[in-house]
Design an enzyme around this catalytic site. Sequence first.
Site, mmCIF file in Angstrom:
data_model
loop_
_atom_site.group_PDB
_atom_site.id
_atom_site.type_symbol
_atom_site.label_atom_id
_atom_site.label_comp_id
_atom_site.label_asym_id
_atom_site.label_seq_id
_atom_site.Cartn_x
_atom_site.Cartn_y
_atom_site.Cartn_z
ATOM 1 N N SER A 41 0.550 -0.759 -0.315
ATOM 2 C CA SER A 41 -0.052 0.024 0.358
ATOM 3 C C SER A 41 1.009 1.288 0.269
ATOM 4 C CB SER A 41 -1.396 -0.723 0.827
ATOM 5 O OG SER A 41 -1.630 1.431 1.357
ATOM 6 N N ILE A 44 0.763 2.892 3.332
ATOM 7 C CA ILE A 44 1.575 2.785 4.160
ATOM 8 C C ILE A 44 3.133 2.909 3.961
ATOM 9 C CG2 ILE A 44 2.088 0.953 5.887
ATOM 10 C CD1 ILE A 44 -0.966 -0.632 4.985
ATOM 11 N N LYS A 80 31.525 0.130 0.930
ATOM 12 C CA LYS A 80 31.942 -0.347 2.437
ATOM 13 C C LYS A 80 32.772 -1.379 2.968
ATOM 14 C CE LYS A 80 29.493 -1.525 6.808
ATOM 15 N NZ LYS A 80 28.438 -2.081 7.366
ATOM 16 N N PRO A 98 37.086 -4.177 10.887
ATOM 17 C CA PRO A 98 36.550 -4.335 8.962
ATOM 18 C C PRO A 98 35.712 -5.891 8.818
ATOM 19 C CG PRO A 98 38.905 -5.059 10.345
ATOM 20 C CD PRO A 98 37.665 -4.953 11.449
ATOM 21 N N VAL A 187 -4.316 -4.058 2.964
ATOM 22 C CA VAL A 187 -4.941 -5.666 3.848
ATOM 23 C C VAL A 187 -5.875 -4.977 4.740
ATOM 24 C CG1 VAL A 187 -4.667 -7.645 4.833
ATOM 25 C CG2 VAL A 187 -3.076 -7.307 3.554
ATOM 26 N N THR A 345 22.809 -5.327 9.912
ATOM 27 C CA THR A 345 22.787 -6.176 9.642
ATOM 28 C C THR A 345 20.456 -6.790 9.303
ATOM 29 O OG1 THR A 345 21.615 -6.975 12.113
ATOM 30 C CG2 THR A 345 23.745 -8.149 11.861
#
Lengths: 497, 507
Positions: A41, A44, A80, A98, A187, A345
């Site tokens: 959507s 959202i 990076k 590193p 939804v 992560t």
Amino acid sequence: MQSANIENIVIVGGGTAGWMVAAAMANRLPQKFCRITLIESDAIGTVGVGESTIPHIRQFNETLGIDEKTFVEKTHATVKLGIKFNDWAAIGDSYFHPFGEHGEITQGIDFHQYWLKARAMGENHDLEEYSLAAMAAFAGKFPLSTQNKPTVFADYTYSYHIDATAYAAFLSEYAQQRGVKRIEGKVVTVEQHANDFIKSVTLESGECISGDLFIDCSGFRGLLIDKTLKTPFLDWSHWLPTDSAVAVPCERTGALKPYTQATARVSGWQWQIPLQHRIGNGHVFTSHFLDDQQAIDILMNSLPGKALADPRILRFKAGRRQYSWQKNCVAIGLSSGFLEPLESTSIYLIQLGVSKLLELFPDKSCHQAEVDEYNRSISQQYELIRNFIILHFHVSQRNDSPFWEHCRNMPIPDELQHLLTLFAESGRTDIGQFGVWPAVCVGQGIIPKHHDARLDAMSNQQLAQFMANHRQKIQQMLSTFPDADDYIKEAIARGAA
Amino acid sequence: MSWSQQQSQNNGAIEQIVIVGADVLGWCAAVALARGLQGQNVSITVVESSHKKSNGNGNHGVHDNQGIIHASAHLFDFHQLLGIQDKQLLAKGQAKLCSGSQFFNFSQQHNQYVVGCEKAQPSFCSIELHHVLQWLGIEDPTPYSLSGLATEKTLLALPTANSDEVTAGFSPRVNLDAATYQRFMQGAAIHLGVMHQQAAIQQIDYHVDSGFIQQLTLTNGETLQVDLLVNNSHDEALFRPINQQRQFKDCRSLLAFDRKITTVSTTQNQAKPYQQFHATEHGVCELNFMPSLHSATLHYAAEHTSDKQAQQQLAALLDHAQIDNAQGFDVTHVNAGYNTNCLHKNCFAIGDNAGYLGTSPFSQLILLQRSISKLLELFPGKACLATNSAELNRRINQDYQQALHYSLLMLNFSEQPIQYYWQAQIEQLPEALQQKIRLFRSSGRVSSELNPLVSRDLWITMLKYKVRDNRGYEPVLDALDKQKGLQFLQQLKQRIAQCLSHYRPYQ
């Protein structure tokens, strides 16, 4: 015989997680095998997590057949080489985490053990001086190729800073070109079978979309895994007390720094992620110790360039779903769990979620053996990363605020306590763990009490020569590397051609 | 205790290592430590008392230094670390490659089957062979196993050094003549400067406060200072004070055999490229074949089988296998289980002192070699710091647990109604192994682990023979053309036939 194959996969939620899942599935599952529908959507917003990534993303792109030039151009990526941590051990200190180990394992002994002995005999070179990635990062250079490199740097690798929204858009295009159907809509209800498997979702428009396998990429809302299936959430906020972040992009100034910066603040920490066209900034904090305005002020007063938008507040709670896969629903991304972005992560966990799902791809029955194996594997990874993040906070020597007092004194998971003691005692690490432990531990001031005793046979003179050789090799290599900025410009130019 | 509250201890470099027990395991440990610690001013002494010796399979008895050690391909990795040229051993007939295992009467449905030693699965559209077979409804994987077929046809299967998934896709195991291998290792150890004391231990002095072993006094009057003691002794009483403090994981409820009877036969018969396992009402019999030397062991439980019955059973099997000239029978009492703290204080237990898990490709020799590698990874100082020891023990335990699980799957697990008292059904197995079997049964999958003792491919190879009613395969296969799948298998068969035609007879 196995039961009927999955014919319809429904992904609820777009964003980085939704489109990574859609792209990976479209790449792996032939169109005649099953249909993939993604519902998102426009109303959202997405969190747009994960501007800073870890090297695994390169494998993900490679699997999808996405070349580096296209990726760099489409996602405004920069390279990076690791993360620079400022003010973590104490205000004024810094260290570099590193990608890849330091130096070279020699005679079966980890390099940092040699460094420990050298330090004990009075040498004052930092551990990071023996990391090619760290030294290239500080020089603004990019090691051109990881091929044919000398043994000493065999473990070196790299990743990217990306515009996560642009990455999602790029993968959206990729997935739709491979047959994924995108439906715009919100939804409103979820229908279930008698056995609690999800049958269909109904949109605001009244359209009902049924499926055999549902992927919950609805973010923190956990529309299916939480609201529908009531899967418990394991709260880890007693170990990871930050619960808010304020984010704002700013203009990029100066040459590219090919690393993320994470600077510890009075009640949290602040990120700085350089992209081609801007710098992403954020301040992760604990609302218990700092109010929103204070957090915003800290961030806005330390931007490296002119702000390009108003600051945006995000709320979260650290933890994970007890089961990422329940019934015929798999939660991937923030609906599955949240670990603060200190070690970049978020995208990796999405990648892991979809890779594991494809590895254990079910039929319509979703046999419990696959479900159990998936949940075991995902929870194990969450816990490894969780422990590594807790480590950063817990071993800080800062005592300048209630937040740091809390972090230093909080109880930590037993497994982390064991690993921490193991390192503090003798500098030993477990290669199965997430991250480069010596970089973070030494960087935060944990100098093991004992180096590997086998090095006692090495004379001080031999050791000094050995260490000097390492430094010299790195310096020689650095002079051959291009500036990180130039590498990106060349990559885009080659892509355009 | 927080991380910053570590007590300061003298953790200087270990200078004196004493290995008690000069059998094949003792000498292997000596070579590995001497190589791993080369140039580090460490003195290593092997003490050889008059006690019985092990032949590397957890056997020790009248056949001292006789017998055959069957070892998985890990042995070659270990040799590579030590700089040992396998070609030398193989050329002199001291080691013989072994490309599979034959199983007899383990299943009412399948009287006999051969398990090869694949390390990689040929794939069809990136999907592994065993999924493809299941998809196409082909139950017997043997025709698609190069090593398995070479075993059946008694051919010498040598993997190529290239990356071809068929010709390089298997890792032969090896049979070693225990006596020759021990001599080889002893020679290597002496060459590396390891000292050899042939005397019994008269006295052990422990440090009053720490309980560490400090000094050994030998019957020849010599005293040995000890920083680290490697306990390979078969004299249980000798190190009782320290062994009593170890924690033992008792596996007797899983592995019911508490006896084994062994014999060796000096014979004119040739070596064979396989080992054999025979299921019998009394237990499991294992046969290994080296040139001019065959060995047979029956693993059984005293509660169900008397020693006499065991001897009769073994004799019958030898007769059936046309092995004559058996050199007497040697009964050994065993206790299935392992120590969960092999390194306790400054005493490192190896061999039977570390544990005994019956028979499997992961013999005592392989477990020892892996344990010594881990010891070198986390090599302690004189203080043997507690957390370092705990981490080392944790890593070694993982190997013992995997060896146990693999052994249970290979020999004890049965999906059919229990025929013999020693067989086990899935619910009697450890939970982690149950989960592995359930996952494979459900979808033909096996999860990956980091640096495992038992590789994923080895699990697959065994599971596809043991879990006969697996119903699942990679669902994506259903989107592919079955004709092409059959063509793939046909081509694979042809390729295997081509390879087999180039292999020489095993002899």
